[in-house]
Design an enzyme around this catalytic site. Structure first.
Site, mmCIF file in Angstrom:
data_model
loop_
_atom_site.group_PDB
_atom_site.id
_atom_site.type_symbol
_atom_site.label_atom_id
_atom_site.label_comp_id
_atom_site.label_asym_id
_atom_site.label_seq_id
_atom_site.Cartn_x
_atom_site.Cartn_y
_atom_site.Cartn_z
ATOM 1 N N SER A 194 31.025 30.409 14.169
ATOM 2 C CA SER A 194 31.326 30.852 12.810
ATOM 3 C C SER A 194 30.249 31.788 12.304
ATOM 4 C CB SER A 194 31.414 29.632 11.882
ATOM 5 O OG SER A 194 31.452 30.020 10.529
ATOM 6 N N LYS A 241 27.482 24.459 13.983
ATOM 7 C CA LYS A 241 27.967 25.542 14.834
ATOM 8 C C LYS A 241 26.821 26.170 15.623
ATOM 9 C CE LYS A 241 32.338 25.358 14.063
ATOM 10 N NZ LYS A 241 33.248 24.968 15.160
ATOM 11 N N TYR A 266 27.544 22.384 7.938
ATOM 12 C CA TYR A 266 28.616 22.942 8.756
ATOM 13 C C TYR A 266 28.077 24.079 9.631
ATOM 14 C CZ TYR A 266 32.426 25.991 10.114
ATOM 15 O OH TYR A 266 33.262 26.798 10.840
#
Length: 327
Positions: free
Chosen positions: A119, A147, A143
């Site tokens: 991402s 990643k 988050y």
């Protein structure tokens, strides 16, 4: 020989599954159906499984052996930024724990090719307006951290046992390749605007005083079908004898659209009044974030084919094909 698509019943995964099926691939999907739907996988085999669960590695090894899996495309992850801030340990357990189970199963069965859904969140709030893969990665939420750690894990497995891998750093994904495969979640700008219109409410703009031409944030929007084709290009590259000198790739268009431009495009596609209410800025929103797509073009021979008008038109058609048709 088959391709294992983990999270293949979800929004992006279902597009990749359909493209693989269209070119005659044998596809098996593993999904816990927490956000996906079984009907989205078409003729692919579906195995319902939580890859972060306690017995996931053994179950995955069984699937890989029985189906002769040669490549894995890994989509499964929790991806709500706010939720990740509120529940960081759970996000690490789901995203990193799940990936660890998948990688362990691959090592145990000799499956050596993986494409990983990364991402643009790995960059955080970069001090540049156009982001290259060499831009420092400084994620600002759990988050994004999961990643980035996922990319580190893949690199470690490459060194330890020869994993061949590619990490695709998505920018802002929207649209639909087919009306029945529209984005089912209301988490990103386009479905959020359509959701408010369906409820008879005005769209919201969070901040119109940014240093951009119209004062609203600018992002790089990528059509989900273009993104799906990028996965196939990466898979074919890994399956070849090519030397892997690059592993992470931005997936974007290299051009940006402002929040107001996106909302106006929704108005043009739908014919609806999209007059928006302006709210205060949200914390953590950079004024502009655009991908430099040069590396993926040069290495994987991929480039985006669809612009904003195509993205919004397809998103509108998908919304109108769903249960909350407007008008």
């Amino acid at each position: 020989m088959s391709t294992l698509v983990i999270g293949g019943a979800g929004y992006i995964g279902a597009h990749v599954v359909r493209l693989l099926l269209h070119r005659g691939e044998d596809v098996v999907v593993v999904d816990d159906l927490s956000t996906g739907a079984a009907h989205r996988v078409g003729e692919a085999t579906l195995v319902e499984l939580d890859v972060a669960g306690p017995d996931a590695q053994e179950s995955l090894e069984l699937v890989m052996r029985e189906r002769g899996v040669t490549s894995v495309i890994h989509f499964a992850a929790k991806k709500q930024v706010g939720e990740s801030v509120a529940r960081p340990t759970w996000y690490y357990r789901q995203n990193i724990g799940g990936l660890a189970n998948v990688l362990a199963a691959m090592e145990g069965t000799g499956v050596s090719n993986m494409i990983f859904s990364s991402s643009a969140a790995v960059y955080g709030m970069p001090p540049v307006e156009v982001v290259t893969e060499g831009t420092d990665c400084r994620p600002i939420n759990p988050y994004g951290e999961t990643k980035l750690v996922g990319e580190w894990m893949l690199a470690d497995c490459e060194r330890a046992w020869g994993l061949r891998w590619a990490g695709l750093r998505y920018f802002n994904v929207a649209g639909a390749g087919w009306p029945e495969l529209g984005d089912p979640a209301v988490l990103n700008l386009v479905p959020m605007v359509l959701d408010r219109l369906a409820r008879g409410e005005r769209p919201k703009i969070f901040g119109d005083d940014y240093p951009t031409p119209d004062g609203t944030c600018i992002r790089d929007y990528i059509h989900v079908l273009d993104l799906a084709h990028a996965h196939l290009a990466a898979m074919d590259h890994l399956s070849s004898d090519a030397e892997l000198t690059e592993h992470v790739f931005n997936v974007g268009t290299g051009t940006g659209a402002s929040v107001r431009e996106v909302i106006d495009a929704i108005g043009e596609a739908s014919g609806l009044d999209v007059t928006a209410d302006v709210e205060p800025r949200r914390a953590g929103d950079p004024p502009q974030l655009i991908a430099a797509p040069d590396l993926i073009r040069d290495v994987l021979s991929w480039k985006a084919e669809h612009g904003l008008a195509d993205i919004i038109r397809s998103a509108w058609e998908a919304w109108q094909a769903g249960p909350r048709r407007i008008g």
